[in-house]
Design a protein around this motif. Structure first.
Motif, PDB file in Angstrom:
ATOM      1  N   ASN A   1      -8.711 -11.650  -7.924  1.00  0.00           N
ATOM      2  CA  ASN A   1      -7.403 -12.286  -7.869  1.00  0.00           C
ATOM      3  C   ASN A   1      -6.375 -11.347  -7.262  1.00  0.00           C
ATOM      4  O   ASN A   1      -6.550 -10.139  -7.248  1.00  0.00           O
ATOM      5  CB  ASN A   1      -6.949 -12.709  -9.263  1.00  0.00           C
ATOM      6  N   PHE A   2      -5.286 -11.920  -6.793  1.00  0.00           N
ATOM      7  CA  PHE A   2      -4.172 -11.134  -6.281  1.00  0.00           C
ATOM      8  C   PHE A   2      -2.932 -11.577  -7.043  1.00  0.00           C
ATOM      9  O   PHE A   2      -2.169 -12.421  -6.602  1.00  0.00           O
ATOM     10  CB  PHE A   2      -4.026 -11.337  -4.777  1.00  0.00           C
ATOM     11  N   GLN A   3      -2.784 -11.025  -8.235  1.00  0.00           N
ATOM     12  CA  GLN A   3      -1.701 -11.419  -9.128  1.00  0.00           C
ATOM     13  C   GLN A   3      -0.402 -10.692  -8.771  1.00  0.00           C
ATOM     14  O   GLN A   3      -0.390  -9.771  -7.960  1.00  0.00           O
ATOM     15  CB  GLN A   3      -2.090 -11.096 -10.571  1.00  0.00           C
ATOM     16  N   LYS A   4       0.663 -11.075  -9.432  1.00  0.00           N
ATOM     17  CA  LYS A   4       1.975 -10.488  -9.187  1.00  0.00           C
ATOM     18  C   LYS A   4       1.988  -8.991  -9.502  1.00  0.00           C
ATOM     19  O   LYS A   4       2.639  -8.209  -8.817  1.00  0.00           O
ATOM     20  CB  LYS A   4       3.026 -11.214 -10.022  1.00  0.00           C
ATOM     21  N   TYR A   5       1.230  -8.564 -10.518  1.00  0.00           N
ATOM     22  CA  TYR A   5       1.206  -7.144 -10.870  1.00  0.00           C
ATOM     23  C   TYR A   5       0.397  -6.307  -9.884  1.00  0.00           C
ATOM     24  O   TYR A   5       0.391  -5.088  -9.983  1.00  0.00           O
ATOM     25  CB  TYR A   5       0.708  -6.940 -12.308  1.00  0.00           C
ATOM     26  N   HIS A   6      -0.257  -6.938  -8.916  1.00  0.00           N
ATOM     27  CA  HIS A   6      -0.960  -6.212  -7.856  1.00  0.00           C
ATOM     28  C   HIS A   6      -0.066  -5.988  -6.638  1.00  0.00           C
ATOM     29  O   HIS A   6      -0.515  -5.435  -5.639  1.00  0.00           O
ATOM     30  CB  HIS A   6      -2.204  -6.982  -7.400  1.00  0.00           C
ATOM     31  N   ARG A   7       1.197  -6.428  -6.708  1.00  0.00           N
ATOM     32  CA  ARG A   7       2.106  -6.342  -5.570  1.00  0.00           C
ATOM     33  C   ARG A   7       3.245  -5.381  -5.843  1.00  0.00           C
ATOM     34  O   ARG A   7       3.712  -5.259  -6.971  1.00  0.00           O
ATOM     35  CB  ARG A   7       2.715  -7.712  -5.270  1.00  0.00           C
ATOM     36  N   LEU A   8       3.698  -4.713  -4.800  1.00  0.00           N
ATOM     37  CA  LEU A   8       4.943  -3.949  -4.877  1.00  0.00           C
ATOM     38  C   LEU A   8       6.056  -4.954  -4.608  1.00  0.00           C
ATOM     39  O   LEU A   8       6.067  -5.602  -3.565  1.00  0.00           O
ATOM     40  CB  LEU A   8       4.974  -2.837  -3.832  1.00  0.00           C
ATOM     41  N   LEU A   9       6.985  -5.088  -5.532  1.00  0.00           N
ATOM     42  CA  LEU A   9       7.971  -6.159  -5.425  1.00  0.00           C
ATOM     43  C   LEU A   9       9.390  -5.669  -5.174  1.00  0.00           C
ATOM     44  O   LEU A   9      10.139  -6.310  -4.444  1.00  0.00           O
ATOM     45  CB  LEU A   9       7.939  -7.012  -6.705  1.00  0.00           C
TER      46      LEU A   9
END
Length: 137
Positions: free
Chosen positions: A21-29
């Motif tokens: 998965n590519f969840q929100k916590y895998h992204r630099l926001l």
């Protein structure tokens, strides 16, 4: 050979492997996360057209940030394709990485006919060799 019983009452999305998965916590926001990686990268990984800044991870898993600018890639189609390819490569590899922050940028523009997919794969293979936490056999 082992057989796997699937409970059909469960939602299919919940039964998918979490590593893919590519969840929100895998992204630099937030911009501060990008700034931290740009200001003090642990390593830079280069290809002909792409550059990945590797920073010390702030979370429990690897995170991806994409800084694909209009200045380097004029057409939105090209920018979106590159982002999609980067996310897909990250999604397949991030489960085996230590906690790092990765920011991908475009060093130089390229013609539309250029096969950027092979270069994206090359970039993520280089990162995988450096930061995989799995023991190689």
């Amino acid at each position: 050979m082992t057989s796997v019983l699937i409970d059909t009452s469960q939602n299919l999305a919940t039964s998918l492997p979490k590593a893919k998965n590519f969840q929100k916590y895998h992204r630099l926001l937030i911009p501060a996360d990008f700034k931290a990686v740009f200001d003090s990268p642990v390593k830079k990984v280069h290809t002909l057209h792409l550059l990945a800044f590797i920073g010390q991870g702030q979370g429990l898993s690897a995170r991806l940030g994409l800084a694909i600018t209009k200045k380097k890639l004029k057409k939105a189609v090209d920018r979106n394709r590159l982002k999609r390819l980067c996310r897909e490569n990250f999604r397949h590899r991030q489960a085996s990485w230590v906690a790092i922050d990765v920011v991908v940028i475009v060093k130089a523009g390229y013609p539309r006919e250029f096969d950027i997919a092979t270069e994206v794969t090359e970039l993520f293979n280089k990162i995988n060799k450096l930061y995989s936490d799995e023991l190689s056999v």
